[in-house]
Scaffold this motif. Structure first.
Motif, PDB file in Angstrom:
ATOM      1  N   VAL A 106      15.678  10.108  -1.786  1.00  0.00           N
ATOM      2  CA  VAL A 106      15.915  10.768  -3.073  1.00  0.00           C
ATOM      3  C   VAL A 106      14.627  11.477  -3.500  1.00  0.00           C
ATOM      4  N   PRO A 107      14.680  12.775  -3.741  1.00  0.00           N
ATOM      5  CA  PRO A 107      13.471  13.524  -4.136  1.00  0.00           C
ATOM      6  C   PRO A 107      12.890  13.001  -5.445  1.00  0.00           C
ATOM      7  N   GLY A 108      11.561  13.026  -5.534  1.00  0.00           N
ATOM      8  CA  GLY A 108      10.894  12.660  -6.774  1.00  0.00           C
ATOM      9  C   GLY A 108      10.657  11.177  -6.962  1.00  0.00           C
ATOM     10  N   THR A 109      10.979  10.384  -5.957  1.00  0.00           N
ATOM     11  CA  THR A 109      10.808   8.931  -6.074  1.00  0.00           C
ATOM     12  C   THR A 109       9.460   8.491  -5.508  1.00  0.00           C
ATOM     13  N   SER A 110       9.053   7.278  -5.879  1.00  0.00           N
ATOM     14  CA  SER A 110       7.833   6.702  -5.320  1.00  0.00           C
ATOM     15  C   SER A 110       7.977   5.181  -5.257  1.00  0.00           C
ATOM     16  N   VAL A 111       7.296   4.585  -4.271  1.00  0.00           N
ATOM     17  CA  VAL A 111       7.262   3.129  -4.137  1.00  0.00           C
ATOM     18  C   VAL A 111       5.814   2.695  -3.998  1.00  0.00           C
ATOM     19  N   ARG A 112       5.391   1.807  -4.884  1.00  0.00           N
ATOM     20  CA  ARG A 112       4.062   1.199  -4.777  1.00  0.00           C
ATOM     21  C   ARG A 112       4.257  -0.268  -4.410  1.00  0.00           C
ATOM     22  N   THR A 113       3.442  -0.777  -3.518  1.00  0.00           N
ATOM     23  CA  THR A 113       3.602  -2.147  -3.043  1.00  0.00           C
ATOM     24  C   THR A 113       2.416  -3.009  -3.452  1.00  0.00           C
ATOM     25  N   VAL A 114       2.713  -4.201  -3.981  1.00  0.00           N
ATOM     26  CA  VAL A 114       1.685  -5.223  -4.206  1.00  0.00           C
ATOM     27  C   VAL A 114       2.162  -6.489  -3.513  1.00  0.00           C
ATOM     28  N   ARG A 115       1.224  -7.282  -3.018  1.00  0.00           N
ATOM     29  CA  ARG A 115       1.583  -8.482  -2.263  1.00  0.00           C
ATOM     30  C   ARG A 115       1.281  -9.740  -3.068  1.00  0.00           C
ATOM     31  N   SER A 116       2.103 -10.753  -2.801  1.00  0.00           N
ATOM     32  CA  SER A 116       1.944 -12.014  -3.511  1.00  0.00           C
ATOM     33  C   SER A 116       2.314 -13.166  -2.598  1.00  0.00           C
ATOM     34  N   ALA A 117       1.582 -14.278  -2.721  1.00  0.00           N
ATOM     35  CA  ALA A 117       2.018 -15.507  -2.067  1.00  0.00           C
ATOM     36  C   ALA A 117       3.368 -15.909  -2.647  1.00  0.00           C
ATOM     37  N   LEU A 118       4.112 -16.729  -1.911  1.00  0.00           N
ATOM     38  CA  LEU A 118       5.464 -17.104  -2.342  1.00  0.00           C
ATOM     39  C   LEU A 118       5.418 -18.222  -3.384  1.00  0.00           C
ATOM     40  N   SER A 119       4.898 -17.889  -4.552  1.00  0.00           N
ATOM     41  CA  SER A 119       4.897 -18.846  -5.663  1.00  0.00           C
ATOM     42  C   SER A 119       5.038 -18.084  -6.966  1.00  0.00           C
ATOM     43  N   ILE A 120       5.539 -18.760  -7.985  1.00  0.00           N
ATOM     44  CA  ILE A 120       5.721 -18.136  -9.298  1.00  0.00           C
ATOM     45  C   ILE A 120       4.367 -17.739  -9.882  1.00  0.00           C
ATOM     46  N   GLU A 121       3.365 -18.616  -9.718  1.00  0.00           N
ATOM     47  CA  GLU A 121       2.046 -18.341 -10.283  1.00  0.00           C
ATOM     48  C   GLU A 121       1.410 -17.108  -9.646  1.00  0.00           C
ATOM     49  N   ALA A 122       1.520 -17.005  -8.321  1.00  0.00           N
ATOM     50  CA  ALA A 122       0.944 -15.843  -7.628  1.00  0.00           C
ATOM     51  C   ALA A 122       1.676 -14.567  -8.012  1.00  0.00           C
ATOM     52  N   ALA A 123       3.002 -14.653  -8.157  1.00  0.00           N
ATOM     53  CA  ALA A 123       3.783 -13.479  -8.542  1.00  0.00           C
ATOM     54  C   ALA A 123       3.445 -13.028  -9.949  1.00  0.00           C
ATOM     55  N   LEU A 124       3.214 -13.987 -10.844  1.00  0.00           N
ATOM     56  CA  LEU A 124       2.823 -13.654 -12.218  1.00  0.00           C
ATOM     57  C   LEU A 124       1.518 -12.855 -12.204  1.00  0.00           C
ATOM     58  N   ALA A 125       0.537 -13.345 -11.451  1.00  0.00           N
ATOM     59  CA  ALA A 125      -0.767 -12.672 -11.413  1.00  0.00           C
ATOM     60  C   ALA A 125      -0.667 -11.297 -10.774  1.00  0.00           C
ATOM     61  N   ALA A 126       0.046 -11.196  -9.652  1.00  0.00           N
ATOM     62  CA  ALA A 126       0.147  -9.918  -8.940  1.00  0.00           C
ATOM     63  C   ALA A 126       0.891  -8.884  -9.776  1.00  0.00           C
ATOM     64  N   THR A 127       1.968  -9.302 -10.438  1.00  0.00           N
ATOM     65  CA  THR A 127       2.749  -8.367 -11.263  1.00  0.00           C
ATOM     66  C   THR A 127       1.946  -7.921 -12.476  1.00  0.00           C
ATOM     67  N   GLY A 128       1.284  -8.867 -13.120  1.00  0.00           N
ATOM     68  CA  GLY A 128       0.481  -8.533 -14.299  1.00  0.00           C
ATOM     69  C   GLY A 128      -0.583  -7.504 -13.973  1.00  0.00           C
ATOM     70  N   ALA A 129      -1.275  -7.710 -12.848  1.00  0.00           N
ATOM     71  CA  ALA A 129      -2.332  -6.770 -12.452  1.00  0.00           C
ATOM     72  C   ALA A 129      -1.748  -5.403 -12.117  1.00  0.00           C
TER      73      ALA A 129
END
Length: 338
Positions: free
Chosen positions: A211-234
């Protein structure tokens, strides 16, 4: 049918079914195909069920020189998905007189000590998740009949692979979000070197790029809620246009993402849509309930055990990926709530 006070024998089953003991042995040993009629095999199985007959595995194993034991190697049991895999595998195994030993890799991923003096002597075969593949070399499970789950069929260690249709699952997620009008995607990727997660990243990027005009940015996280919270927040605090859709590699990562989004004063799905993958119990425990891809863990276990039985018997295992299903709930909406 009245049951005897003594343990029923194969002779009792043969008499009840009107067949020979040899036929009973073939049917209950799952070696009847091509030698006993299907209707007769079912009559034997029904007679065994009615009588409450259980084969004497100790005596059978002495004759066969086999333990009729299978090792299921999975990541640490912090994810209910693998409990479902075990349930499905154990169900099929029990129907064929096998036991399943569940062996979680203690650290979740990576090597693990051999739980037996010699896995090769104690086991007939191994079923292993690709997420715990490193444990195989430690227990020398790769030298036994082996079935791999969620593994690249082109480069698998195993004699057979059993896969969910993860490509289709990611395609369903991407098309759902694109249809809602999302253009800016954030991929919260599991920081695990595993084929199944590589497939998710590759397929998401490929689908969004159509689809034209789209973008995907990737961030990585360990498989835990705490790691996902930190990675998403940043990731969401970075300057620039904020993504409107967050695609998570599993439901646990999505739960951590929810917490980060709320701490930033944002709302799901008004400010950002979120998707997961697994459809764990967690998916309906969070609010709003999570749009995610339902994976049938018990079918994975059943197919894995059937594939190993086929390998042990020199048959070709069943082919084809296991279907998955997108479950749309309240965590996704058009961008901006429009």
């Amino acid at each position: 049918m009245a049951r005897s006070s003594t343990r029923p024998t194969s002779r009792d089953v043969a008499q009840a079914a009107g067949v020979s003991q040899a036929a009973v042995s073939l049917v209950l040993g799952d070696k009847w195909r091509g030698r006993v009629a299907e209707a007769t095999a079912e009559r034997v199985r029904q007679a065994a069920r009615d009588l409450g007959y259980r084969p004497n595995l100790a005596a059978r194993n002495l004759r066969l020189g086999r333990t009729r034991t299978v090792l299921l190697v999975v990541p640490a049991l912090t994810n209910e998905f693998f409990a479902g895999v075990y349930t499905g595998a154990a169900r099929v195994a029990a129907d064929h007189g096998f036991g399943v030993v569940l062996y979680p890799s203690p650290a979740g991923i990576g090597p693990a000590r051999d739980p037996f003096a010699s896995a090769q002597a104690a086991l007939d075969g191994v079923i292993a998740s690709s997420m715990a593949a490193d444990a195989l070399s430690e227990i020398r499970g790769d030298q036994l009949p082996l079935v791999m789950l969620d593994s690249d069929p082109e480069g698998s260690l195993g004699a057979a692979t059993v896969n969910l249709d993860i490509v289709d699952g990611v395609r369903q997620v991407a098309e759902h979000l694109l249809d809602l009008g999302h253009l800016r995607f954030l991929h919260l990727a599991a920081d695990v070197a595993s084929w199944t997660f590589e497939v998710r990243a590759r397929e998401l990027a490929a689908r969004v790029a159509t689809v034209p005009g789209t973008s995907v940015r990737t961030v990585r996280s360990a498989l835990s809620i705490e790691a996902a919270l930190a990675a998403t927040g940043a990731a969401l605090a970075r300057p620039g246009s904020r993504p409107t859709a967050l695609v998570c590699d599993d439901d646990k990562l999505a739960a951590g993402a929810y917490k980060a989004i709320r701490r930033l004063g944002l709302r799901v799905p008004d400010d950002i849509s979120v998707t997961g993958l697994d459809d764990l119990a967690l998916a309906t425990a969070i609010d709003p309930e999570l749009t995610t891809v339902r994976l049938d863990a018990e079918t994975v276990g059943e197919r894995g055990m059937r594939a190993l039985l086929a390998v042990l018997e020199g048959r070709t295992p069943e082919g084809g990926d296991i279907p998955v299903e997108l479950v749309v709930r309240g965590s996704t909406a058009p961008p901006g709530g429009s």
